[in-house]
Motif scaffolding. Sequence first.
Motif, short mmCIF file in Angstrom:
data_model
loop_
_atom_site.label_atom_id
_atom_site.label_comp_id
_atom_site.label_asym_id
_atom_site.label_seq_id
_atom_site.Cartn_x
_atom_site.Cartn_y
_atom_site.Cartn_z
N SER A 303 -5.27 10.32 -1.25
CA SER A 303 -4.72 10.13 0.08
C SER A 303 -5.99 9.66 0.87
O SER A 303 -6.52 10.42 1.16
N ILE A 304 -5.76 8.31 1.13
CA ILE A 304 -6.81 7.89 2.34
C ILE A 304 -6.46 8.58 3.59
O ILE A 304 -7.29 8.85 4.48
N PRO A 305 -5.23 8.58 4.05
CA PRO A 305 -4.98 9.14 5.49
C PRO A 305 -5.34 10.58 5.50
O PRO A 305 -5.87 10.84 6.51
N MET A 306 -5.48 11.28 4.41
CA MET A 306 -5.76 12.73 4.40
C MET A 306 -7.45 12.58 4.48
O MET A 306 -7.95 13.43 5.35
N ALA B 115 -0.49 2.28 4.01
CA ALA B 115 -1.11 3.56 4.78
C ALA B 115 -2.55 3.35 4.84
O ALA B 115 -3.17 3.72 5.70
N GLY B 116 -3.22 3.09 3.76
CA GLY B 116 -4.64 2.85 3.80
C GLY B 116 -5.18 1.87 4.66
O GLY B 116 -6.11 2.10 5.68
N ILE B 517 -8.38 -0.31 -2.42
CA ILE B 517 -7.73 1.03 -3.06
C ILE B 517 -6.47 1.15 -2.31
O ILE B 517 -6.28 0.84 -1.25
N PRO B 518 -5.46 1.81 -3.03
CA PRO B 518 -4.27 2.16 -2.35
C PRO B 518 -4.41 3.22 -1.49
O PRO B 518 -5.39 4.17 -1.52
N GLY B 519 -3.77 3.31 -0.46
CA GLY B 519 -3.63 4.52 0.48
C GLY B 519 -3.32 5.76 -0.25
O GLY B 519 -3.77 6.81 0.27
N TYR B 520 -2.16 5.66 -1.12
CA TYR B 520 -1.82 6.88 -1.89
C TYR B 520 -2.02 6.56 -3.27
O TYR B 520 -1.60 5.41 -3.65
#
Lengths: 538, 538, 538
Positions: A303-306, B115-116, B517-520
Amino acid sequence: MADEPKPDPAGIATGLSVDAQSPSGTFVTSAPAELSADDQKDPDKVKAYTDAKKAFDEYTAQAKLEPLAVKLSDSVGHNRVSINFVWTLITGFLVMFMQAGFALVETGLCRAKNAGHTMSMNFMIYPLGMLGFYLCGFAFMFGGLGPIGTMGGYAGLNKELGFHIGDKFIGLLGWKGFLLQGAGYDSAAFALFLFQMVFMDTTATIPTGGAAERWKFSAFMIYGACIGTIMYPLFGNWVWGGGWLATLGSNFGIGHGHVDFAGSSVVHMQGGVIALIFAWLIGPRYGKYNKEGKIVHPIVPHSIPMAMLGTFILAFGWFGFNPGSTLAGTDLRIAVVAVNTMLASATGALAATLWMWWVRTKKPDPSMMCNGMLAGLVAITAPCAFVSAGGASILGAVAGIIVVESVFFFDKIGIDDPVGAISVHGVNGAWGCLSLGLFADGTYGEGWNGVSGTVRGLFYGGGMNQFWAELIGVSACFVTLTILSLIVYYIAEVLAGGNRVSLDVEIEGLDVPEMGIPGYSGMMLDKDAETPHVGQRH
Amino acid sequence: MADEPKPDPAGIATGLSVDAQSPSGTFVTSAPAELSADDQKDPDKVKAYTDAKKAFDEYTAQAKLEPLAVKLSDSVGHNRVSINFVWTLITGFLVMFMQAGFALVETGLCRAKNAGHTMSMNFMIYPLGMLGFYLCGFAFMFGGLGPIGTMGGYAGLNKELGFHIGDKFIGLLGWKGFLLQGAGYDSAAFALFLFQMVFMDTTATIPTGGAAERWKFSAFMIYGACIGTIMYPLFGNWVWGGGWLATLGSNFGIGHGHVDFAGSSVVHMQGGVIALIFAWLIGPRYGKYNKEGKIVHPIVPHSIPMAMLGTFILAFGWFGFNPGSTLAGTDLRIAVVAVNTMLASATGALAATLWMWWVRTKKPDPSMMCNGMLAGLVAITAPCAFVSAGGASILGAVAGIIVVESVFFFDKIGIDDPVGAISVHGVNGAWGCLSLGLFADGTYGEGWNGVSGTVRGLFYGGGMNQFWAELIGVSACFVTLTILSLIVYYIAEVLAGGNRVSLDVEIEGLDVPEMGIPGYSGMMLDKDAETPHVGQRH
Amino acid sequence: MADEPKPDPAGIATGLSVDAQSPSGTFVTSAPAELSADDQKDPDKVKAYTDAKKAFDEYTAQAKLEPLAVKLSDSVGHNRVSINFVWTLITGFLVMFMQAGFALVETGLCRAKNAGHTMSMNFMIYPLGMLGFYLCGFAFMFGGLGPIGTMGGYAGLNKELGFHIGDKFIGLLGWKGFLLQGAGYDSAAFALFLFQMVFMDTTATIPTGGAAERWKFSAFMIYGACIGTIMYPLFGNWVWGGGWLATLGSNFGIGHGHVDFAGSSVVHMQGGVIALIFAWLIGPRYGKYNKEGKIVHPIVPHSIPMAMLGTFILAFGWFGFNPGSTLAGTDLRIAVVAVNTMLASATGALAATLWMWWVRTKKPDPSMMCNGMLAGLVAITAPCAFVSAGGASILGAVAGIIVVESVFFFDKIGIDDPVGAISVHGVNGAWGCLSLGLFADGTYGEGWNGVSGTVRGLFYGGGMNQFWAELIGVSACFVTLTILSLIVYYIAEVLAGGNRVSLDVEIEGLDVPEMGIPGYSGMMLDKDAETPHVGQRH
């Protein structure tokens, strides 16, 4: 002891006339100490004594004419001390909040199947570390500190163990304030405890990243019991508690001693070295390397947001970490400290991003944005009060490049550090201290560690002296923490029946086997994508 | 210049006797300026001079009798300045934390597949904007500010570029403090820099919402390099740096000039106008509208908890934003400012919720709860210090309704703003300034912008004068930022080869193509549900 | 009234000479009140009057000789009051941020399909509760408070309704400060409002956890309208607003009256009792129990990272909650309060973890780590200023064990509390108050509630007196809030057509039916795994 300082648990008698200070000096003129028979033969000392005696007499005489001004000075002193209490406590609270930042950065950079476990380690280290520091760590680290100057001057923490070389005292360990009882039950001592505890817990939570996704929770708990009690306070005493690294300057003329304003070495490098030893001994995560030690499956953050939220929280908390380290809101250098901290975080983040984008992977990698910002923050932590905005910007940018290269380096040599803790905190902790020896610009630090003059590094005409003091401190940190980490690792190995979970648990994810419940529930996870079975085992 | 103010980088000489102030006035009585030959012919001026001279002589005589009181006043002044430093810095830290709030609100309101990317834009704008402001933005905006009154009065930032109309000076741009060197290396200047930098970065992060889910990261980076350097500081100088909008009152008698206590126009409307221009030029997201421009697929937020956490963080940080804008903890109006801020956030949230529930969609929409609270906060930002609790509540409620209708309006005309940035910050930024001209109740603002009397709006008997000043400022903001946004958009268009990612990238999600890379990861996403292929292209 | 205190909305006249205070006393010596004819016959009173008159005359005479010192004392007093304003506001901001913490803890511990709904309740309670408190709650609670001592002594909130028993006044409800108008429009009153509002909102958000995952949003909104207006302020007035529980000591000699430093009963137990009544009346969630009342399907948290982040935010905000409750940064006991708060949170978390691990489930359960820390925090809230570090540690550890057993107990008797709100806030709120009666060590609280001497509990030689006062308060809290909760629950039942959503809605998840959009979108959820259809209905 008859004349032990009296603790003031309610803080009622803390902050008086003597604390009324300003740019023009202290309000109260104290009586000079009487000269010994020997000193009376020294004309210089006699002259100094006579002058001081005259000033004191004049003050005393005038004080009789101005009783209201004298009375008022108590209020002024109490206000000053209150400002410093408020500053120290609020900045300390901000540092405490960094625990949440670390938890999110580490958990975000790990895999979803280990989210509950990684988060829980970061959560439990806060109480565990704290209670060890309360039990004895604080007494070991600050028991021989002497007067807490900015907060009213309480001097009850006055017992430092050590030895003498000639007339020079070599401090090794404090020995007062256990369980915050007796001499420790004082409002200023409590304020100091709070601020220093949250620093210790910052160190404590760093290794949970290096050994993440494979560390047995029970083994982690044993580490947690050791970090606040003894692992952290020992080197801490040497630098901040009056120990031998602080007195390198006054004892042996090496700069101002090992100067570390807010903890590049004391906090970050200590944590980074522990992370290095633990990540090395526990071995890389299953599936990342093949038998030849080549990376076959890069493990990406879940999780990049995290992770980015965590980084923002850390950058926010760092405004407590660095500026708060004055322990004084009345030391107006705090503004420079805060801005330097900010600038180094920015150049660190930008340098790491561009270095990845232009030199390394050709993408502006989000996880390296985070680590770049953190690297800049770690590096500026030691020199933040001593450098200019330009110096801060440059050393932060260097940190941003260092962290990228360091991450690739440790990955290459097979030390698997899921979150980059070694590179961010260890390597850049060292760089931060050394950079102080280069960039300190001589505008601050008069009398630091009992050495007259301001702190000045190589690039500002200070010579190599301060750099050597920094290098000695960094080396001592590396050696000491390596030894302590080895000891604690093997203690945990024995007591917990190994530090590492079984391969089955690692493949399944540590959440359910170790913690009893999954980190995420009701959301569909994709565990296979996270760890393909490549048939490799350690 | 011979008598340039001397910077004080260590803050040691900042905060002295002259800073000892209280409700009963300043402690020190200064000598009046000698009268010119012309003035000596004016009996009023002679009388004033004689009175002031007499007061000064009396003070001087008495000061000789009370040397300790005079000495003590240095400590009192230093305490006062320290309180103001502590307040300014801590509230500034809170504002910095709003970066995390914006990141979460915007990312939460966007789709999981972006998200990322959304998070990374919000992350990188912080260092990017900061470094531009450090390079030249601060000098442009505050280089001609004059004395930093609440923090010791340092007057080194004293060069404002502009021109004269008759004897009136029309300020356009500051020109001192570049890179915080020279005159800029002063503790008070650094404190000001910190507080103002985080304000700038608030503006900077707003447009990332308006252009989210389709903005090329490289184009965004070019915008990021422009915002802190020149886009933000220009209008900022006019309002807060001593420029022409601040002197509308003293020069031309239009109210107290354009009054914007904490940035409804300077911070929010600037960001909102940029968001408008960028969202308009970059075009709506694929799949939302059909060829006829009708909404066929409303795009819903991917995480309400994330958006609401972000909103809470913003509401928390706003307690730094508004009350901190006094730059003084010793200005006790801070309590009124804080409460007004809180109340407007509440009425904004409640009004938006009920308006949606009872009038619009018949559901208490969570994303509109967030935008309603933010709208109230944006609106109260300009008038927070000048209105009563009742005024704050009413103007916040109006903001809550405005934001709902504005969101529907922009959706209808095909300007696709994924997070409502235009409505929250642009439209309500304007409303906030105008509402000051209506609701200012005359209890605060004596001498604001050099105009005698308190600030008073239409509803409290102040006439339309202040409202016109607000309207002029709002209009100037709209025109100026529209032009600057167009220029910067097309610069990015050229340098980055377009502002918008390709349609393939947009459909896949920007995370992997743009950020690597993906956000999640490790969580199963449902991208098709997020963007059905409706065959529509821009 | 002719001599009503004059409100000072701009805070310009707040903080003067009389506020210049220090450990050595106040700077100004006031004139004693003239003796009545009766008093003049009492030689002791005559002596006291004569002494006080002499001191006043000496002060007056000396003040004429030191006009500058007297003038300076205004600045000193203003500085002191400013320090207290800054402290109260910033700690209040931290408490406000706890709203985010509660939102995350509760949402994290609930299921993904209800994330939007749970989050939205926690979000909306902030504005809803606030506006009720603004309308009348503040006036009810603090309208009869008397002088706001630490913030300049404004005495305009001076109307308490009640009755007399003999010469003893029994306060029941305040009656001034409605809508912060008139006597309420004062800077000190606004500061008090801010701090107390965020406390009220803490209580307000607790029951949303107990009734989560099945509470109709419209019914919740009705509760939200009641909590800030009347449910919270009534008991609040009795303890903190000068009501009958505060005067138990001065009126009837029962200890220092019901002492609750920061709200174990006023804030937490009130919230916990409401949560209990609502969770009991609304019934358990579908699927958890079978027809025989046995738990057949334990419902697990949907996001441990979210719950732990929330807990960290709460622990962070608690540093505002407890230390801020001095309303004074110049009361240096704040350091002890902060450290005690920290230690109890640590022992609570550790005790709960080990109790689960070693005694209960054999796993170190992450959700119980959170609840253990929160239990320690709730328990220390009342006694934080009155106990030693050792006392705090012990009572926190007890809280950690209590919370585990309490959670199992309520689960067993069929009161389904998804987040443990009853156990954390209700049961440990009571324990916190009672523990004050046991652990208060007599180092603080001189003159508390108008009773001379410090506060001392059973274990430190204070006898049972203070314990009885705590028990009376806790009992009053339980009875009063039970009655109020029943009334409000049935009002909502009628007005909203029931408090509970339909079974279909509950099985589907409340997000889309109640709020219009899902809490998570674009992520694949696994709703069946969350609530198997066990065929059981309530």
